[in-house]
Scaffold this motif. Structure first.
Motif, PDB file in Angstrom:
ATOM      1  N   UNK A 147      34.866  54.197  36.054  1.00  0.00           N
ATOM      2  CA  UNK A 147      35.518  54.019  34.758  1.00  0.00           C
ATOM      3  C   UNK A 147      36.589  52.936  34.834  1.00  0.00           C
ATOM      4  N   UNK A 148      37.363  52.965  35.914  1.00  0.00           N
ATOM      5  CA  UNK A 148      38.373  51.922  36.127  1.00  0.00           C
ATOM      6  C   UNK A 148      38.588  51.731  37.622  1.00  0.00           C
ATOM      7  N   UNK A 149      37.898  50.757  38.215  1.00  0.00           N
ATOM      8  CA  UNK A 149      38.004  50.529  39.663  1.00  0.00           C
ATOM      9  C   UNK A 149      39.423  50.220  40.125  1.00  0.00           C
ATOM     10  N   UNK A 150      40.255  49.738  39.198  1.00  0.00           N
ATOM     11  CA  UNK A 150      41.607  49.332  39.583  1.00  0.00           C
ATOM     12  C   UNK A 150      42.536  50.502  39.863  1.00  0.00           C
ATOM     13  N   UNK A 151      42.073  51.707  39.630  1.00  0.00           N
ATOM     14  CA  UNK A 151      42.869  52.863  40.046  1.00  0.00           C
ATOM     15  C   UNK A 151      42.956  52.940  41.567  1.00  0.00           C
ATOM     16  N   UNK A 164      35.988  44.754  44.573  1.00  0.00           N
ATOM     17  CA  UNK A 164      35.178  45.914  44.227  1.00  0.00           C
ATOM     18  C   UNK A 164      34.894  45.941  42.726  1.00  0.00           C
ATOM     19  N   UNK A 165      35.936  45.669  41.936  1.00  0.00           N
ATOM     20  CA  UNK A 165      35.776  45.698  40.485  1.00  0.00           C
ATOM     21  C   UNK A 165      34.734  44.677  40.027  1.00  0.00           C
ATOM     22  N   UNK A 174      38.513  41.079  31.541  1.00  0.00           N
ATOM     23  CA  UNK A 174      38.497  42.495  31.162  1.00  0.00           C
ATOM     24  C   UNK A 174      39.931  43.018  31.024  1.00  0.00           C
ATOM     25  N   UNK A 175      40.229  43.759  29.954  1.00  0.00           N
ATOM     26  CA  UNK A 175      41.579  44.315  29.775  1.00  0.00           C
ATOM     27  C   UNK A 175      42.044  45.159  30.955  1.00  0.00           C
ATOM     28  N   UNK A 176      41.139  45.885  31.590  1.00  0.00           N
ATOM     29  CA  UNK A 176      41.518  46.686  32.756  1.00  0.00           C
ATOM     30  C   UNK A 176      42.033  45.793  33.871  1.00  0.00           C
ATOM     31  N   UNK A 177      41.398  44.643  34.038  1.00  0.00           N
ATOM     32  CA  UNK A 177      41.815  43.702  35.077  1.00  0.00           C
ATOM     33  C   UNK A 177      43.158  43.083  34.735  1.00  0.00           C
ATOM     34  N   UNK A 221      48.363  39.306  29.478  1.00  0.00           N
ATOM     35  CA  UNK A 221      48.196  40.454  30.373  1.00  0.00           C
ATOM     36  C   UNK A 221      49.454  41.306  30.400  1.00  0.00           C
ATOM     37  N   UNK A 222      50.625  40.659  30.446  1.00  0.00           N
ATOM     38  CA  UNK A 222      51.902  41.403  30.442  1.00  0.00           C
ATOM     39  C   UNK A 222      52.068  42.158  29.132  1.00  0.00           C
TER      40      UNK A 222
END
Length: 258
Positions: A147-151, A164-165, A174-177, A221-222
């Motif tokens: 769902x969110x690799x950045x966790x 990995x992401x 991507x907003x998650x990134x 991003x910020x």
């Protein structure tokens, strides 16, 4: 032979491991395999008989080799899916209902570890992280990481997590990134004992992390990280949410003392 840097923990009786290494002959102990890499894997085929009857996770369930063999004879290779789905109705053909329930619970725990270890290994992470990841998201770890690799930033650095992401299909924009890049920069500053990062410094760090050619992407991003309450703006700088909360709590406590 396998040192602690080659294998992430001591194997348990009944487990199945995939080992890579070279054979050597010891003058006293004879033929040995010197392990270069060891990975925990799920048992396949009839290996499940030894797994269920000997692994410590199944101690006290009353499942010896005879019952494990009966389970295999009743379900064959379908036994893996029966256990994965927790199908108590089918398992009670062989086991008492309470034993079947406890077996399913134990199976979920041990099989999940093997799956997580394999996932982390595929993406270049230390298998020792598997237990930490499993404890944070019990029964749901891989779903969360997909769902969110950045966790995974809670356990590893930006470069490895970002690779990995990307391998999981996360796009550059991507907003998650975006949010993760901001958090990663603040975490890096936190590791250097700084709880506050100036605005310009954060923009530079985010540009470098994201490979952005203009500060506009870093500013976006910020802003997104602020909007999602992942970070906190303080004066002319920013803090990770955790650090901001802890400092605020200490400030309030000192005010109460005064």
């Amino acid at each position: 032979m396998a040192g602690s840097h080659r294998i992430f923990r001591v194997p348990a009786i009944g487990e199945v491991w995939s080992l890579k290494g070279e054979g050597r002959r010891h003058p006293k102990y004879g033929d040995q395999v010197h392990v270069e890499q060891g990975s925990l894997v799920q048992p396949t085929g009839q290996l499940i008989i030894n797994f269920l009857s000997k692994h410590p996770a199944f101690d006290g369930l009353g499942i010896g080799k005879a019952k494990a063999t009966r389970l295999w004879k009743n379900f064959g290779s379908d036994l893996y899916e029966v256990l994965r789905q927790g199908d108590l109705e089918k398992l009670t053909y062989v086991l008492a209902e309470e034993s079947a329930r406890r077996l399913v619970e134990a199976w979920r725990t041990v099989s999940e570890e093997a799956v997580i270890v394999s996932f982390l290994d595929d993406h270049g992470f230390d298998g020792r992280l598997a237990d930490k990841v499993r404890k944070i998201w019990p029964g749901d770890a891989l779903t969360k990481l997909n769902e969110n690799p950045y966790w995974m930033l809670a356990f590893a650095g930006w470069e490895k997590v970002d690779r990995m992401a990307h391998s999981l299909g996360v796009a550059q924009s991507d907003p998650r990134r975006q949010v993760a890049a901001v958090e990663a920069c603040l975490y890096q500053r936190l590791d250097a004992k700084h709880t506050l990062t100036p605005h310009a410094m954060l923009l530079d760090g985010v540009c470098a992390a994201m490979g952005a050619r203009s500060p506009g992407m870093a500013r976006a991003a910020v802003d997104r990280a602020l909007g999602e309450h992942a970070i906190v703006a303080t004066g002319d700088g920013y803090q990770p949410l955790g650090a901001a909360v802890m400092e605020k709590t200490i400030t309030n406590y000192l005010h109460e003392l005064l």
